[in-house]
Write a protein that holds these residues in place. Structure first.
Motif: not given
Length: 401
Positions: A6-9, A14-18, A67-71, A74-76
């Protein structure tokens, strides 16, 4: 899944969602689960917080209001979002709205996007996908009977649907109706956008599922259409395109489900491991019992396999592939693993696992449907086998990639 994939972005997001989940979602799961007026008010408040934190609608891109950037992105994220059955509602990416938003973004006219997509992504209205019918097999859309007949510049729709998830309180439906019964089976149907307040639309009842009635967004409703008239401009895509559109919608919808299941699996696995270390019986912790160790080892291997399959399919979709075999394979495999991992976690918890002391009982209730909705396991196995065997008949064989 190694983080290097996964890219750092993605990892930062994901950390913000967590962090948001830990502060705002997990502490309120019990309250949201009651689905009363207080729960709905709480969800509205949390949605406002999610918007303010720029975590809203990660399933669609910014040009569609998300705010999506692709599948793969979103999976990440769903390894966190999926851990709570209520988080998708908080972040505005709940089914069936997420799938409906995607096909509106891909296929809607400018007028349809303004009237239906914009308020849907903004969370101002909800929607439902009206396809399955009680009189015919839901796994074979060529058997559908709901009719749409042209009368000048209008469609006149008559039919009977059920398992129209989220129909109670929704603003509009995406209706699969037969517009040309004499066409080839896969060209008979048309998708039509139908506002729920149109005369002739009746949400008859929520159909209880495994004893759960639900409310609003969590209902699975029976709906009738009696002489329903809508403008031809409400056609989504072209006439006869319903089957193809359903595949465009349900394919991504299936992988959306599996993305969320990854979070469910991992949460159940963590609960199982922690409890196995803490709980003592017959002279030592459960973690020292061979059967429990086998469950943990099997679960770890199966969850990782699901993750790799999911990320592979997501990446292929981002690259423009239909990935139909990959999605079908993933759908039936992950549905079984989801049920198995949650069941093992409940067994390790004993009677506690059947109570509301943990989220496991609620997770199990929802997990069983995974093997049926968006196509039963048996249909997806058939799709995978047929496509693989066809490659051998054509002389190429199946390449694992």
């Amino acid at each position: 899944m190694a983080s290097s994939l996964f890219p750092a972005e993605y990892l930062d997001a994901r950390a913000r969602y967590r962090a948001f989940m830990e502060e705002h979602v997990y502490p309120h799961e019990g309250a949201i689960g009651r689905e009363d007026d207080a729960a709905l008010a709480l969800v509205d408040d949390l949605r406002g917080r999610a918007r303010a934190a720029r975590l809203w609608a990660p399933h669609v891109p910014p040009e569609a209001g998300g705010t999506g950037l692709g599948f793969l992105y979103y999976a990440c994220l769903n390894e966190e979002i999926g851990r709570s059955t209520y988080a998708q509602l908080v972040f505005g990416c709940q089914a069936p709205d997420a799938g409906n938003a995607e096909i509106l973004h891909l296929l809607g006219t400018d007028e349809q996007k303004e009237r239906f997509l914009r308020p849907l992504v903004a969370g101002e209205v909800r929607s439902f996908f009206s396809m399955t019918e009680p009189e015919v097999s839901g796994s074979d859309p060529t058997l559908l009977r709901t009719r749409a007949v042209r009368d000048g510049d209008e469609w006149v729709i008559d039919g009977h649907k059920w398992f129209s998830s989220g129909a109670e309180g929704a603003g509009f439906a995406v209706v699969f109706a037969v517009s040309d019964p004499d066409a080839k089976p896969h060209r008979r149907g048309t998708m039509i956008l139908v506002p729920v307040d149109t005369p002739g639309v009746e949400v008859v009842r929520p159909v209880p599922v495994l004893g759960h009635r639900g409310r609003g967004w969590s209902t699975h409703c029976e709906v009738t259409y009696t002489g329903v008239r809508v403008p031809v401009e409400n056609t989504l895509g072209g006439e006869g395109d319903a089957f193809a559109i359903a595949q465009k919608r349900l394919g991504p919808g299936r992988i959306h489900h599996v993305m969320r299941w990854l979070g469910q699996m991992q949460r159940a696995f963590e609960l199982m491991c922690r409890y196995a270390n803490e709980r003592e019986a017959f002279g030592g912790p459960l973690a020292e019992k061979q059967t429990v160790q086998n469950w943990i080892a099997d679960s770890a291997a199966e969850i990782q396999a699901c993750r790799l399959l999911t990320m592979d399919a997501a990446q292929k979709i981002d690259e423009g592939s239909e990935a139909r075999v990959e999605v079908s394979l993933l759908k039936f495999y992950a549905a079984r693993i989801l049920c198995d991992v949650i069941d093992r976690a409940i067994q390790v918890h004993g009677a506690r696992g059947l109570t509301d002391e943990t989220p496991l009982a609620a997770m199990a209730l929802q997990a069983r449907g995974a093997r049926i909705y968006d196509g039963p396991d048996e249909v997806h196995r058939m799709v995978v086998a047929r496509r693989i065997l066809r490659t051998f008949r054509e002389g190429d064989g199946w390449a694992f990639s």
